[in-house]
Design a protein around this motif. Structure first.
Motif, PDB file in Angstrom:
ATOM      1  N   MET A   1       0.847  -1.178   0.000  1.00 46.85           N
ATOM      2  CA  MET A   1       0.000   0.000   0.000  1.00 46.85           C
ATOM      3  C   MET A   1       0.894   1.243   0.000  1.00 46.85           C
ATOM      4  O   MET A   1       1.848   1.328   0.754  1.00 46.85           O
ATOM      5  N   LYS A   2       0.546   2.212  -0.812  1.00 46.26           N
ATOM      6  CA  LYS A   2       1.244   3.490  -0.846  1.00 46.26           C
ATOM      7  C   LYS A   2       0.574   4.439   0.142  1.00 46.26           C
ATOM      8  O   LYS A   2      -0.636   4.397   0.341  1.00 46.26           O
ATOM      9  N   VAL A   3       1.389   5.291   0.780  1.00 47.69           N
ATOM     10  CA  VAL A   3       0.870   6.289   1.714  1.00 47.69           C
ATOM     11  C   VAL A   3       1.429   7.658   1.359  1.00 47.69           C
ATOM     12  O   VAL A   3       2.525   7.778   0.807  1.00 47.69           O
ATOM     13  N   SER A   4       0.657   8.688   1.680  1.00 47.30           N
ATOM     14  CA  SER A   4       1.100  10.069   1.515  1.00 47.30           C
ATOM     15  C   SER A   4       1.756  10.520   2.804  1.00 47.30           C
ATOM     16  O   SER A   4       1.237  10.258   3.896  1.00 47.30           O
ATOM     17  N   VAL A   5       2.888  11.200   2.679  1.00 49.12           N
ATOM     18  CA  VAL A   5       3.659  11.648   3.833  1.00 49.12           C
ATOM     19  C   VAL A   5       3.558  13.174   3.927  1.00 49.12           C
ATOM     20  O   VAL A   5       3.839  13.880   2.957  1.00 49.12           O
ATOM     21  N   PHE A   6       3.168  13.653   5.102  1.00 51.36           N
ATOM     22  CA  PHE A   6       3.069  15.085   5.375  1.00 51.36           C
ATOM     23  C   PHE A   6       4.135  15.449   6.393  1.00 51.36           C
ATOM     24  O   PHE A   6       4.098  14.990   7.538  1.00 51.36           O
ATOM     25  N   ASP A   7       5.079  16.262   5.972  1.00 49.91           N
ATOM     26  CA  ASP A   7       6.176  16.729   6.818  1.00 49.91           C
ATOM     27  C   ASP A   7       5.633  17.830   7.725  1.00 49.91           C
ATOM     28  O   ASP A   7       5.094  18.826   7.248  1.00 49.91           O
ATOM     29  N   THR A   8       5.775  17.650   9.049  1.00 48.56           N
ATOM     30  CA  THR A   8       5.099  18.521  10.003  1.00 48.56           C
ATOM     31  C   THR A   8       6.060  19.056  11.056  1.00 48.56           C
ATOM     32  O   THR A   8       6.838  18.298  11.636  1.00 48.56           O
ATOM     33  N   TYR A   9       5.970  20.357  11.293  1.00 45.49           N
ATOM     34  CA  TYR A   9       6.747  21.037  12.338  1.00 45.49           C
ATOM     35  C   TYR A   9       5.768  21.815  13.200  1.00 45.49           C
ATOM     36  O   TYR A   9       4.934  22.555  12.678  1.00 45.49           O
ATOM     37  N   VAL A  10       5.856  21.652  14.512  1.00 44.51           N
ATOM     38  CA  VAL A  10       4.975  22.356  15.438  1.00 44.51           C
ATOM     39  C   VAL A  10       5.814  22.937  16.570  1.00 44.51           C
ATOM     40  O   VAL A  10       6.684  22.255  17.118  1.00 44.51           O
ATOM     41  N   THR A  11       5.540  24.190  16.915  1.00 44.10           N
ATOM     42  CA  THR A  11       6.178  24.795  18.075  1.00 44.10           C
ATOM     43  C   THR A  11       5.459  24.321  19.326  1.00 44.10           C
ATOM     44  O   THR A  11       4.244  24.460  19.451  1.00 44.10           O
ATOM     45  N   LYS A  12       6.218  23.701  20.231  1.00 46.09           N
ATOM     46  CA  LYS A  12       5.652  23.180  21.478  1.00 46.09           C
ATOM     47  C   LYS A  12       5.350  24.318  22.453  1.00 46.09           C
ATOM     48  O   LYS A  12       5.820  25.441  22.283  1.00 46.09           O
ATOM     49  N   LYS A  13       4.597  23.997  23.472  1.00 52.33           N
ATOM     50  CA  LYS A  13       4.226  24.974  24.489  1.00 52.33           C
ATOM     51  C   LYS A  13       5.438  25.574  25.186  1.00 52.33           C
ATOM     52  O   LYS A  13       5.411  26.712  25.615  1.00 52.33           O
ATOM     53  N   ASN A  14       6.531  24.820  25.262  1.00 51.52           N
ATOM     54  CA  ASN A  14       7.749  25.318  25.917  1.00 51.52           C
ATOM     55  C   ASN A  14       8.676  26.042  24.944  1.00 51.52           C
ATOM     56  O   ASN A  14       9.787  26.425  25.299  1.00 51.52           O
ATOM     57  N   GLY A  15       8.226  26.205  23.689  1.00 48.69           N
ATOM     58  CA  GLY A  15       9.010  26.913  22.686  1.00 48.69           C
ATOM     59  C   GLY A  15       9.864  26.028  21.814  1.00 48.69           C
ATOM     60  O   GLY A  15      10.404  26.480  20.811  1.00 48.69           O
ATOM     61  N   GLY A  16      10.025  24.758  22.190  1.00 43.77           N
ATOM     62  CA  GLY A  16      10.788  23.819  21.371  1.00 43.77           C
ATOM     63  C   GLY A  16      10.031  23.449  20.105  1.00 43.77           C
ATOM     64  O   GLY A  16       8.874  23.822  19.921  1.00 43.77           O
ATOM     65  N   ILE A  17      10.677  22.708  19.245  1.00 45.98           N
ATOM     66  CA  ILE A  17      10.078  22.292  17.970  1.00 45.98           C
ATOM     67  C   ILE A  17       9.870  20.787  17.959  1.00 45.98           C
ATOM     68  O   ILE A  17      10.755  20.020  18.338  1.00 45.98           O
ATOM     69  N   MET A  18       8.691  20.381  17.514  1.00 43.17           N
ATOM     70  CA  MET A  18       8.397  18.979  17.233  1.00 43.17           C
ATOM     71  C   MET A  18       8.419  18.805  15.722  1.00 43.17           C
ATOM     72  O   MET A  18       7.797  19.586  14.998  1.00 43.17           O
ATOM     73  N   HIS A  19       9.133  17.800  15.247  1.00 47.18           N
ATOM     74  CA  HIS A  19       9.153  17.462  13.825  1.00 47.18           C
ATOM     75  C   HIS A  19       8.691  16.024  13.707  1.00 47.18           C
ATOM     76  O   HIS A  19       9.283  15.128  14.310  1.00 47.18           O
ATOM     77  N   PHE A  20       7.628  15.816  12.947  1.00 45.40           N
ATOM     78  CA  PHE A  20       7.109  14.470  12.742  1.00 45.40           C
ATOM     79  C   PHE A  20       6.435  14.391  11.379  1.00 45.40           C
ATOM     80  O   PHE A  20       6.091  15.411  10.781  1.00 45.40           O
ATOM     81  N   ASP A  21       6.285  13.165  10.885  1.00 46.16           N
ATOM     82  CA  ASP A  21       5.573  12.921   9.637  1.00 46.16           C
ATOM     83  C   ASP A  21       4.227  12.296   9.965  1.00 46.16           C
ATOM     84  O   ASP A  21       4.130  11.417  10.826  1.00 46.16           O
ATOM     85  N   ILE A  22       3.208  12.755   9.253  1.00 46.70           N
ATOM     86  CA  ILE A  22       1.880  12.150   9.324  1.00 46.70           C
ATOM     87  C   ILE A  22       1.708  11.346   8.041  1.00 46.70           C
ATOM     88  O   ILE A  22       1.841  11.898   6.952  1.00 46.70           O
TER      89      ILE A  22
END
Length: 89
Positions: free
Chosen positions: A1-22
């Motif tokens: 099965m093929k999947v679509s990948v969404f590159d995601t960056y979110v600023t956390k509540k403490n100001g740090g960065i979360m980087h994850f793929d959906i």
């Protein structure tokens, strides 16, 4: 099965960065609202509910072949997450 990948960056509540793929089935590639909903569910699980998640933070990146673990996640909850940086601290 093929999947679509969404590159995601979110600023956390403490100001740090979360980087994850959906990762979602390819038929959701044009349904950004649904992809963002999945991202917000993940953020809530990580204690980051309410942090901004929109097109500027979450963009379609590419299509790839799903692994067994990704397929298991998608069959269970509709999406899979690959944690890249800042997701567990």
């Amino acid at each position: 099965m093929k999947v679509s990948v969404f590159d995601t960056y979110v600023t956390k509540k403490n100001g740090g960065i979360m980087h994850f793929d959906i990762l979602v089935p390819t038929d959701l590639v044009s349904n950004e609202e649904k992809v963002h909903e999945y991202g917000k569910q993940y953020l809530a699980e990580k204690g980051q509910a309410g942090q901004p998640l929109a097109t500027s933070e979450c963009r379609f990146c590419h299509i790839e072949e799903a692994t067994e673990d990704i397929l298991t996640d998608i069959n269970r909850q509709g999406y899979s997450i690959i944690e890249m940086q800042g997701c567990n601290n």
